[in-house]
Write a protein that holds these residues in place. Structure first.
Motif: not given
Length: 252
Positions: A1, A139, A204
């Motif tokens: 992340m 991500d 994300g």
């Protein structure tokens, strides 16, 4: 992340800065033959070419289907029209203000240039984005592939700065301010015969894309960012993290 942390990788220099009005992106001032693409108005009621078709762009939660086209070409003045932006997989759809990735899955996005400059040596990609859960933007951070391959090249220089859009985190209203511009630059001067390239990343959960910019040239010059860190030797194969604070390592 990938959180709001500034990274500098490889060589960079500190020189005078400019900013584009569109999304306050860094204007690189590259030399040689150059090409520009800019994307804005990435929301449900207005994109390049007109209103988004739900069947094509997955308007409405959660927008799980890939975009089937027409792919979104640059709509900012001066765009060459050779690059497209689209979602290849995962959740994400055109919401009221941005391309939004809901909590139910991360969206896989791509910027593709099928007809790049000859002797391509320099690629700078910038994205104006709001973070999602846990202050996470990506991500998977953007990587570059070329000639139909899957090389997944990590950017040589990565930076961040304040973006142009007012932003309140949809999952944490106490986090408010502006969006963030992340910049990723690749030195491709040692690679001959690039006939196409794409930049791929995964948002994300709850991250929101507001605008994009792609600058390329046939001469590599580091993007002008301040307080740069000079890295040599083994550092060429790693990333140095520096916590970002307002006014520190910023190009505003």
């Amino acid at each position: 992340m990938f959180k709001r942390t500034t990274y500098f990788f490889l060589l960079s220099i500190c020189v005078s800065l400019f900013s584009y009005a569109q999304a306050a992106f860094v204007a690189p001032g590259f030399s040689g033959n150059t090409e520009y693409e800019g994307w804005s108005n990435l929301y449900s009621s207005a994109v390049p070419g007109g209103t988004l078709d739900p069947a094509l762009y997955g308007i409405g939660f959660p927008g799980a289907a890939p975009w089937t086209g027409p792919l979104i070409t640059g709509n900012e003045t001066g765009s060459a029209g050779n690059a497209t932006f689209y979602k290849t997989a995962g959740n994400g759809y055109a919401a009221g203000a941005s391309i939004y990735t809901p909590f139910s899955g991360s969206g896989n996005f791509e910027v593709d240039n099928a007809t790049p400059l000859s002797n391509l040596a320099n690629v700078l990609y910038q994205i104006d984005i709001g973070p999602g859960s846990g202050n996470v933007f990506f991500d998977n951070t953007p990587v570059l592939n070329y000639n139909g391959g899957s090389q997944a090249l990590v950017a040589d220089i990565i930076f961040d700065k304040d973006g142009a859009f007012p932003f309140t985190n949809p999952v944490d209203p106490t986090q408010a301010g502006t969006t963030t511009i992340w910049g990723f630059q690749w030195d491709l001067s040692g690679i001959l015969g690039i006939t196409d390239f794409d930049i791929d990343w995964k948002n994300g959960p709850h991250a929101q894309i507001y605008a994009l910019q792609l600058d390329t040239s046939d001469i590599f010059t580091p993007v002008p960012i301040p307080a740069a860190v000079w890295l040599f030797g083994a550092a060429l194969f790693g990333l140095i993290g520096v916590p970002r604070r307002k006014g520190q390592d910023s190009v505003d």
